[in-house]
Scaffold this motif. Sequence first.
Motif, PDB file in Angstrom:
ATOM      1  N   ALA A   1       1.211 -80.422   4.094  1.00 32.73           N
ATOM      2  CA  ALA A   1       0.299 -79.279   3.980  1.00 32.73           C
ATOM      3  C   ALA A   1       0.450 -78.405   5.231  1.00 32.73           C
ATOM      4  CB  ALA A   1      -1.137 -79.762   3.824  1.00 32.73           C
ATOM      5  N   VAL A   2       1.397 -77.471   5.159  1.00 32.95           N
ATOM      6  CA  VAL A   2       1.813 -76.699   6.336  1.00 32.95           C
ATOM      7  C   VAL A   2       0.643 -75.975   7.000  1.00 32.95           C
ATOM      8  CG1 VAL A   2       3.272 -74.783   7.109  1.00 32.95           C
ATOM      9  CG2 VAL A   2       4.156 -76.443   5.460  1.00 32.95           C
ATOM     10  N   ASP A   3      -0.193 -75.320   6.217  1.00 34.06           N
ATOM     11  CA  ASP A   3      -1.316 -74.573   6.797  1.00 34.06           C
ATOM     12  C   ASP A   3      -2.421 -75.500   7.302  1.00 34.06           C
ATOM     13  OD1 ASP A   3      -0.274 -71.972   6.500  1.00 34.06           O
ATOM     14  OD2 ASP A   3      -0.838 -71.947   4.386  1.00 34.06           O
ATOM     15  N   LYS A   4      -2.754 -76.529   6.503  1.00 35.57           N
ATOM     16  CA  LYS A   4      -3.808 -77.466   6.923  1.00 35.57           C
ATOM     17  C   LYS A   4      -3.439 -78.209   8.197  1.00 35.57           C
ATOM     18  CE  LYS A   4      -6.224 -80.150   4.135  1.00 35.57           C
ATOM     19  NZ  LYS A   4      -6.490 -81.096   3.016  1.00 35.57           N
ATOM     20  N   ALA A   5      -2.138 -78.368   8.433  1.00 35.49           N
ATOM     21  CA  ALA A   5      -1.682 -79.085   9.629  1.00 35.49           C
ATOM     22  C   ALA A   5      -2.172 -78.421  10.919  1.00 35.49           C
ATOM     23  CB  ALA A   5      -0.157 -79.174   9.643  1.00 35.49           C
ATOM     24  N   GLU A   6      -2.421 -77.116  10.861  1.00 31.17           N
ATOM     25  CA  GLU A   6      -2.917 -76.419  12.060  1.00 31.17           C
ATOM     26  C   GLU A   6      -4.297 -76.945  12.456  1.00 31.17           C
ATOM     27  OE1 GLU A   6      -1.034 -74.240  13.856  1.00 31.17           O
ATOM     28  OE2 GLU A   6       0.537 -74.767  12.416  1.00 31.17           O
TER      29      GLU A   6
ATOM     30  N   GLN B   1       7.514 -73.660  15.156  1.00 27.99           N
ATOM     31  CA  GLN B   1       6.520 -72.622  15.450  1.00 27.99           C
ATOM     32  C   GLN B   1       5.097 -73.012  15.053  1.00 27.99           C
ATOM     33  OE1 GLN B   1       7.622 -69.359  16.959  1.00 27.99           O
ATOM     34  NE2 GLN B   1       9.044 -71.032  17.412  1.00 27.99           N
ATOM     35  N   GLY B   2       4.925 -74.223  14.526  1.00 25.08           N
ATOM     36  CA  GLY B   2       3.594 -74.654  14.093  1.00 25.08           C
ATOM     37  C   GLY B   2       3.439 -76.155  14.182  1.00 25.08           C
ATOM     38  N   ALA B   3       2.250 -76.621  13.853  1.00 24.75           N
ATOM     39  CA  ALA B   3       1.924 -78.047  13.986  1.00 24.75           C
ATOM     40  C   ALA B   3       2.744 -78.913  13.037  1.00 24.75           C
ATOM     41  CB  ALA B   3       0.436 -78.262  13.727  1.00 24.75           C
ATOM     42  N   TYR B   4       2.966 -78.422  11.817  1.00 24.10           N
ATOM     43  CA  TYR B   4       3.758 -79.192  10.852  1.00 24.10           C
ATOM     44  C   TYR B   4       5.181 -79.414  11.370  1.00 24.10           C
ATOM     45  CZ  TYR B   4       6.751 -80.021   6.795  1.00 24.10           C
ATOM     46  OH  TYR B   4       7.705 -80.511   5.943  1.00 24.10           O
ATOM     47  N   GLY B   5       5.835 -78.339  11.758  1.00 29.95           N
ATOM     48  CA  GLY B   5       7.196 -78.440  12.271  1.00 29.95           C
ATOM     49  C   GLY B   5       7.284 -79.310  13.513  1.00 29.95           C
ATOM     50  N   ALA B   6       6.281 -79.187  14.383  1.00 29.64           N
ATOM     51  CA  ALA B   6       6.256 -79.999  15.606  1.00 29.64           C
ATOM     52  C   ALA B   6       6.129 -81.482  15.274  1.00 29.64           C
ATOM     53  CB  ALA B   6       5.111 -79.550  16.507  1.00 29.64           C
ATOM     54  N   SER B   7       5.307 -81.802  14.285  1.00 30.68           N
ATOM     55  CA  SER B   7       5.120 -83.207  13.897  1.00 30.68           C
ATOM     56  C   SER B   7       6.401 -83.768  13.279  1.00 30.68           C
ATOM     57  CB  SER B   7       3.938 -83.353  12.924  1.00 30.68           C
ATOM     58  OG  SER B   7       4.234 -82.804  11.648  1.00 30.68           O
ATOM     59  N   LYS B   8       7.102 -82.950  12.502  1.00 27.80           N
ATOM     60  CA  LYS B   8       8.350 -83.407  11.881  1.00 27.80           C
ATOM     61  C   LYS B   8       9.453 -83.581  12.930  1.00 27.80           C
ATOM     62  CE  LYS B   8       9.127 -83.946   8.017  1.00 27.80           C
ATOM     63  NZ  LYS B   8       9.041 -85.204   7.208  1.00 27.80           N
TER      64      LYS B   8
ATOM     65  N   ALA C   1      -0.342 -70.879   9.249  1.00 25.98           N
ATOM     66  CA  ALA C   1       0.866 -71.346   9.942  1.00 25.98           C
ATOM     67  C   ALA C   1       1.981 -70.328   9.755  1.00 25.98           C
ATOM     68  CB  ALA C   1       1.302 -72.697   9.397  1.00 25.98           C
ATOM     69  N   LYS C   2       2.740 -70.112  10.807  1.00 24.83           N
ATOM     70  CA  LYS C   2       3.871 -69.194  10.749  1.00 24.83           C
ATOM     71  C   LYS C   2       5.024 -69.829   9.973  1.00 24.83           C
ATOM     72  CE  LYS C   2       7.002 -66.507  13.701  1.00 24.83           C
ATOM     73  NZ  LYS C   2       7.500 -66.299  15.076  1.00 24.83           N
TER      74      LYS C   2
ATOM     75  N   THR D   1      12.842 -81.348   7.828  1.00 25.08           N
ATOM     76  CA  THR D   1      12.545 -80.019   7.308  1.00 25.08           C
ATOM     77  C   THR D   1      13.180 -78.888   8.111  1.00 25.08           C
ATOM     78  OG1 THR D   1      10.684 -78.482   6.922  1.00 25.08           O
ATOM     79  CG2 THR D   1      10.429 -80.048   8.694  1.00 25.08           C
ATOM     80  N   ASP D   2      13.334 -77.746   7.456  1.00 20.21           N
ATOM     81  CA  ASP D   2      13.774 -76.517   8.115  1.00 20.21           C
ATOM     82  C   ASP D   2      12.755 -76.024   9.146  1.00 20.21           C
ATOM     83  OD1 ASP D   2      12.341 -76.141   5.521  1.00 20.21           O
ATOM     84  OD2 ASP D   2      12.213 -74.074   6.200  1.00 20.21           O
ATOM     85  N   TYR D   3      11.518 -76.482   9.056  1.00 20.84           N
ATOM     86  CA  TYR D   3      10.456 -76.006   9.960  1.00 20.84           C
ATOM     87  C   TYR D   3      10.636 -76.475  11.404  1.00 20.84           C
ATOM     88  CZ  TYR D   3       7.378 -73.885   6.468  1.00 20.84           C
ATOM     89  OH  TYR D   3       6.834 -73.068   5.502  1.00 20.84           O
ATOM     90  N   VAL D   4      11.648 -77.319  11.670  1.00 26.44           N
ATOM     91  CA  VAL D   4      11.931 -77.695  13.065  1.00 26.44           C
ATOM     92  C   VAL D   4      12.585 -76.532  13.806  1.00 26.44           C
ATOM     93  CG1 VAL D   4      12.127 -80.145  12.519  1.00 26.44           C
ATOM     94  CG2 VAL D   4      14.203 -78.724  12.573  1.00 26.44           C
ATOM     95  N   PHE D   5      13.031 -75.503  13.085  1.00 31.51           N
ATOM     96  CA  PHE D   5      13.657 -74.331  13.698  1.00 31.51           C
ATOM     97  C   PHE D   5      12.669 -73.165  13.784  1.00 31.51           C
ATOM     98  CE2 PHE D   5      17.401 -76.435  11.622  1.00 31.51           C
ATOM     99  CZ  PHE D   5      18.052 -76.782  12.796  1.00 31.51           C
ATOM    100  N   ALA D   6      12.953 -72.237  14.702  1.00 30.61           N
ATOM    101  CA  ALA D   6      12.091 -71.056  14.863  1.00 30.61           C
ATOM    102  C   ALA D   6      12.248 -70.095  13.694  1.00 30.61           C
ATOM    103  CB  ALA D   6      12.412 -70.345  16.175  1.00 30.61           C
ATOM    104  N   GLY D   7      13.437 -70.082  13.068  1.00 25.43           N
ATOM    105  CA  GLY D   7      13.656 -69.194  11.934  1.00 25.43           C
ATOM    106  C   GLY D   7      14.057 -67.787  12.326  1.00 25.43           C
ATOM    107  N   ASP D   8      14.493 -67.604  13.567  1.00 22.01           N
ATOM    108  CA  ASP D   8      14.837 -66.263  14.043  1.00 22.01           C
ATOM    109  C   ASP D   8      16.335 -66.083  14.273  1.00 22.01           C
ATOM    110  OD1 ASP D   8      15.064 -67.925  16.218  1.00 22.01           O
ATOM    111  OD2 ASP D   8      13.686 -66.805  17.515  1.00 22.01           O
ATOM    112  N   LYS D   9      17.142 -67.032  13.820  1.00 23.49           N
ATOM    113  CA  LYS D   9      18.590 -66.953  13.993  1.00 23.49           C
ATOM    114  C   LYS D   9      19.215 -66.040  12.939  1.00 23.49           C
ATOM    115  CE  LYS D   9      22.795 -69.760  13.886  1.00 23.49           C
ATOM    116  NZ  LYS D   9      23.408 -71.069  13.655  1.00 23.49           N
TER     117      LYS D   9
END
Length: 289
Positions: free
Chosen positions: A62-67, A121-128, A255-256, A100-108
């Motif tokens: 839950a990407v948004d709830k993870a915040e 860029q968020g709690a979900y990605g950081a946890s993964k 979440a971003k 997950t792809d969320y481990v990256f910033a997504g700006d490449k």
Amino acid sequence: MKILITGANGQVGQALVNKLQGNAELLAVTREQLDITNEAKVQTQVQAFLPDVIINAAAYTAVDKAEQEQELAHQINAAGPEFLAKAAESINAALLHISTDYVFAGDKQGSYSELDKTNPQGAYGASKLAGEKAVAACCQKHIILRTAWVFHENGANFVKTMLRLGKERDSLGIVGDQFGGPTYAGDIAEALIQIAQHITSGQPTSYGIYHFAGMPHVSWFEFASAIFDAAVKHQVIDKKPQLNAISTAEFPTPAKRPANSKLNCEKIQREFGITPSNWRNALERIEDY
């Protein structure tokens, strides 16, 4: 081949169970049956079953709830994988872990390779990402499989949301400036099974991080358009709603989201002969959603 699957009621977990039943000695557990955040229970279960391979399909997604639930996300996505990795190492089993792809910033510019710098860029990605690091540190025989934009007949996902909204509304605004590779959960399961078979056959294995996602890369807007084209073709809906491309800024979320979730899948093709998920083919079964 003895395989322990955690998160057996998730999208990838269900796909794994469907494909492996009758083809392997299988123990598939849901969160209710095995809470991976309980280290003692993980050790007990692994020591009792003695799998050759553990596939961790359990995750907090839950990407948004993870915040707001950062501690819970960390427990499930980082501590749980660490306990599984330690248990796998204790019996010389391999651990296949989904990330997950969320481990990256997504700006490449262009697609992300396994060697690219992580910067969630968020709690979900950081946890993964914390889970990836724990798995790599605690289990020598590990495969970390990063994927993106997962969908399946079972579970909540973008395809099902679009089909529901398409029946309710005549027009929809869909984000058009985020790009990635939609990935069918059945194809993720197939990739994991191929890797497990490679490992258990005794062939030399290059352990580490791999990317596996869908091709071609598209925006959410383009993916939605393809979903509705398939739905009309297979008579799941009567007509395609009017689709309008909107910007991320016009659809704010807690979440971003990465603007670029394109994953380069050349390494897994080179090492295991596994080709990217063909999400267009998966949409041909859209009447099952």
